[in-house]
Design an enzyme around this catalytic site. Sequence first.
Site, PDB file in Angstrom:
ATOM      1  N   ASN A   7       0.881  -1.167   0.000  1.00 10.05           N
ATOM      2  CA  ASN A   7       0.000   0.000   0.000  1.00 10.05           C
ATOM      3  C   ASN A   7       0.916   1.214   0.000  1.00 10.05           C
ATOM      4  O   ASN A   7       1.456   1.604   1.025  1.00 10.05           O
ATOM      5  CB  ASN A   7      -0.879  -0.048   1.256  1.00 10.05           C
ATOM      6  N   ARG A  95      -2.584  -2.058  -3.431  1.00 16.48           N
ATOM      7  CA  ARG A  95      -3.790  -1.278  -3.212  1.00 16.48           C
ATOM      8  C   ARG A  95      -3.737  -0.080  -4.164  1.00 16.48           C
ATOM      9  O   ARG A  95      -2.767   0.684  -4.149  1.00 16.48           O
ATOM     10  CB  ARG A  95      -3.841  -0.775  -1.772  1.00 16.48           C
ATOM     11  N   HIS A 184     -13.013   2.645   0.026  1.00 17.06           N
ATOM     12  CA  HIS A 184     -12.959   1.610   1.082  1.00 17.06           C
ATOM     13  C   HIS A 184     -13.577   0.300   0.586  1.00 17.06           C
ATOM     14  O   HIS A 184     -14.022  -0.522   1.391  1.00 17.06           O
ATOM     15  CB  HIS A 184     -13.753   2.016   2.349  1.00 17.06           C
ATOM     16  N   HIS A 212     -17.819   1.362   7.940  1.00 19.97           N
ATOM     17  CA  HIS A 212     -16.373   1.460   8.149  1.00 19.97           C
ATOM     18  C   HIS A 212     -16.099   2.812   8.804  1.00 19.97           C
ATOM     19  O   HIS A 212     -16.249   3.854   8.176  1.00 19.97           O
ATOM     20  CB  HIS A 212     -15.675   1.331   6.782  1.00 19.97           C
ATOM     21  N   LEU A 213     -15.733   2.787  10.086  1.00 13.83           N
ATOM     22  CA  LEU A 213     -15.479   4.037  10.815  1.00 13.83           C
ATOM     23  C   LEU A 213     -14.022   4.062  11.273  1.00 13.83           C
ATOM     24  O   LEU A 213     -13.662   3.432  12.271  1.00 13.83           O
ATOM     25  CB  LEU A 213     -16.406   4.152  12.033  1.00 13.83           C
ATOM     26  N   ASN A 215     -10.297   6.805  10.408  1.00 13.47           N
ATOM     27  CA  ASN A 215     -10.086   8.238  10.159  1.00 13.47           C
ATOM     28  C   ASN A 215     -11.014   8.673   9.044  1.00 13.47           C
ATOM     29  O   ASN A 215     -11.661   9.711   9.102  1.00 13.47           O
ATOM     30  CB  ASN A 215      -8.634   8.490   9.771  1.00 13.47           C
ATOM     31  N   ARG A 245     -12.643  15.290   7.877  1.00 13.38           N
ATOM     32  CA  ARG A 245     -13.446  15.582   6.668  1.00 13.38           C
ATOM     33  C   ARG A 245     -14.906  15.810   7.049  1.00 13.38           C
ATOM     34  O   ARG A 245     -15.451  15.078   7.868  1.00 13.38           O
ATOM     35  CB  ARG A 245     -13.342  14.420   5.679  1.00 13.38           C
ATOM     36  N   ARG A 288     -10.620   8.624  20.703  1.00 10.31           N
ATOM     37  CA  ARG A 288     -10.177   8.372  22.092  1.00 10.31           C
ATOM     38  C   ARG A 288     -10.026   9.694  22.847  1.00 10.31           C
ATOM     39  O   ARG A 288     -10.448   9.823  23.995  1.00 10.31           O
ATOM     40  CB  ARG A 288      -8.842   7.615  22.101  1.00 10.31           C
ATOM     41  N   ILE A 335     -12.663   3.044  14.777  1.00  6.91           N
ATOM     42  CA  ILE A 335     -13.762   3.422  15.675  1.00  6.91           C
ATOM     43  C   ILE A 335     -14.810   2.306  15.725  1.00  6.91           C
ATOM     44  O   ILE A 335     -15.275   1.925  16.793  1.00  6.91           O
ATOM     45  CB  ILE A 335     -14.410   4.749  15.212  1.00  6.91           C
ATOM     46  N   ASN A 338     -13.580  -0.484  17.962  1.00  3.46           N
ATOM     47  CA  ASN A 338     -13.139  -0.212  19.335  1.00  3.46           C
ATOM     48  C   ASN A 338     -14.079   0.632  20.173  1.00  3.46           C
ATOM     49  O   ASN A 338     -13.908   0.722  21.376  1.00  3.46           O
ATOM     50  CB  ASN A 338     -11.782   0.516  19.298  1.00  3.46           C
ATOM     51  N   GLU A 388      -7.592  -5.354   5.386  1.00  2.01           N
ATOM     52  CA  GLU A 388      -7.461  -5.018   3.964  1.00  2.01           C
ATOM     53  C   GLU A 388      -6.299  -5.761   3.321  1.00  2.01           C
ATOM     54  O   GLU A 388      -6.365  -6.136   2.160  1.00  2.01           O
ATOM     55  CB  GLU A 388      -7.340  -3.508   3.796  1.00  2.01           C
TER      56      GLU A 388
HETATM   57  P1  ADP Z   1      -7.555   4.665   8.963  1.00  2.00           P
HETATM   58  O1  ADP Z   1      -8.836   5.177   8.397  1.00  2.00           O
HETATM   59  O2  ADP Z   1      -6.451   5.671   8.930  1.00  2.00           O
HETATM   60  O3  ADP Z   1      -7.150   3.278   8.477  1.00  2.00           O
HETATM   61  P2  ADP Z   1      -8.215   3.355  11.481  1.00  2.00           P
HETATM   62  O4  ADP Z   1      -9.220   2.432  10.920  1.00  2.00           O
HETATM   63  O5  ADP Z   1      -6.973   2.774  12.043  1.00  2.00           O
HETATM   64  O6  ADP Z   1      -7.827   4.530  10.504  1.00  2.00           O
HETATM   65  O7  ADP Z   1      -8.937   4.226  12.622  1.00  2.00           O
HETATM   66  C1  ADP Z   1      -8.254   5.204  13.317  1.00  2.00           C
HETATM   67  C2  ADP Z   1      -9.191   5.873  14.282  1.00  2.00           C
HETATM   68  O8  ADP Z   1      -9.814   4.894  15.111  1.00  2.00           O
HETATM   69  C3  ADP Z   1      -8.494   6.801  15.268  1.00  2.00           C
HETATM   70  O9  ADP Z   1      -8.345   8.085  14.744  1.00  2.00           O
HETATM   71  C4  ADP Z   1      -9.439   6.792  16.441  1.00  2.00           C
HETATM   72  O10 ADP Z   1     -10.397   7.815  16.268  1.00  2.00           O
HETATM   73  C5  ADP Z   1     -10.144   5.471  16.368  1.00  2.00           C
HETATM   74  N1  ADP Z   1      -9.757   4.550  17.447  1.00  2.00           N
HETATM   75  C6  ADP Z   1      -8.699   3.733  17.505  1.00  2.00           C
HETATM   76  N2  ADP Z   1      -8.685   3.067  18.680  1.00  2.00           N
HETATM   77  C7  ADP Z   1      -9.767   3.475  19.364  1.00  2.00           C
HETATM   78  C8  ADP Z   1     -10.331   3.159  20.648  1.00  2.00           C
HETATM   79  N3  ADP Z   1      -9.771   2.285  21.462  1.00  2.00           N
HETATM   80  N4  ADP Z   1     -11.481   3.787  21.002  1.00  2.00           N
HETATM   81  C9  ADP Z   1     -12.067   4.677  20.185  1.00  2.00           C
HETATM   82  N5  ADP Z   1     -11.589   5.009  18.982  1.00  2.00           N
HETATM   83  C10 ADP Z   1     -10.464   4.419  18.576  1.00  2.00           C
END
Ligand code: ADP
Length: 403
Positions: A7, A95, A184, A212-213, A215, A245, A288, A335, A338, A388
């Site tokens: 990637n 990717r 995505h 998918h939540l 960044n 965004r 977080r 998000i 987690n 991914e």
């Molecule tokens: P990307 O879209 O860059 O691949 P990820 O899927 O890794 O990102 O998600 C990153 C986001 O996930 C972080 O910015 C944060 O907001 C959220 N995140 C990561 N761990 C936690 C957690 N334990 N609790 C809440 N939110 C989390």
Amino acid sequence: MKILVINSGSSSIKFQLLDMQDESVLASGLVERIGEAEGIIKCTLRPGTDSELTIKKAEAVPDHTTGMRMAVDLLTDKQQGVIADRLDISAVGHRVVHGGEDFHAPTVIDAEVMAAIEKNVPLAPLHNPANIDGIRVAQELFAGVPQIAVFDTAFHQTIPPHAYHYALPYELYEKERIRRYGFHGTSHKYVASECARLVGKPLETFNVITIHLGNGCSMTAVKNGKSVDTSLGFTPLEGLVMGTRSGDVDPAIHAFLARNCNMDIEAIDQMLNKESGLKGLCGLNDMRDIHEAIAAGNERARLALEVQTYRNKKYVGAFMAVLGRVDAIVFTAGIGENDEIVRWKTLEGLEPFGIVLDPKANDQRIKKPTLLSTPGSLVQVWGIPTNEELAIAREARAVIGRQ
Ligand code: ADP
């Protein structure tokens, strides 16, 4: 069969080597700050085994070729490496962010495919050139090894015209190819098919809303295993509220800002992509940090959480209407996996539609696919970690298998 997944970003290369016999990860790493005074290369060999080894180096990585070479040296190191020779790799899966309307599926990269990826650069000016760099480097380092492009947009090419057209002058679609593409896709496709397997239904008749939540955030309506609508649009800016965004805004805001706030289009674009979303509302873009701020009484942080989860709920409702029958809803990414509070607030109040989260099951970080709804919930709700890299490796294996 060993497959290397790459990637390639504008200043970084993420890589993972998988043994497709058992889909285990042989090595996983990241080269960062390519082109800066000091780069960082980090690689974990044999993760999760007794001989796991993490190597971290800080040194200048002038370009992608050097970065990729460093990674390959680590993988093939005589003492610590995981493969004897770079030609032990059966395929390289790349990717690629934007396949435009040219690609509906993963594809072996030849000159024609490269030309089409280049043609789509105007649609993803930040991403496709970096992806192209990664492909060129891999073609050089792994001469003779099949290179497979896996597109973020491909899964969404089944979206029908009534869902992908914007109500703009039709010539903009014909001349500029302005339409919804969605992104995505690899993640949405992966969790949709994992969910079908877990629920025990054939993917071909499975209806699911995948959320998918991370960044970046997006939601997809999957009907009979195919994407029929998705929240990201012409660019990865539309739809849900993301880290920085905005997601959906009234398009007239652009003209208002230009006329009244002395902002040019570059500044507006920058603001919507980098200074909006959660960050725009409360100054924080990591969920977080937002929870910590809420606990400390920060009302703007609370507002950011409310705005994001309300938008999520609105899209769930819209996609339920699109699908009619919904078998399942899946949460994934940082998000989604987690954050039990975001999941709860997203689906709270949808019980009359047959969506009932189990508070106890929901109250955990998802490390493996987990059912989050009550046994009586008409719609099953799942948390499924996205993967991914594995999805790209599986796609690459399927492509070379067909050859
Ligand atoms: P990307 O879209 O860059 O691949 P990820 O899927 O890794 O990102 O998600 C990153 C986001 O996930 C972080 O910015 C944060 O907001 C959220 N995140 C990561 N761990 C936690 C957690 N334990 N609790 C809440 N939110 C989390």
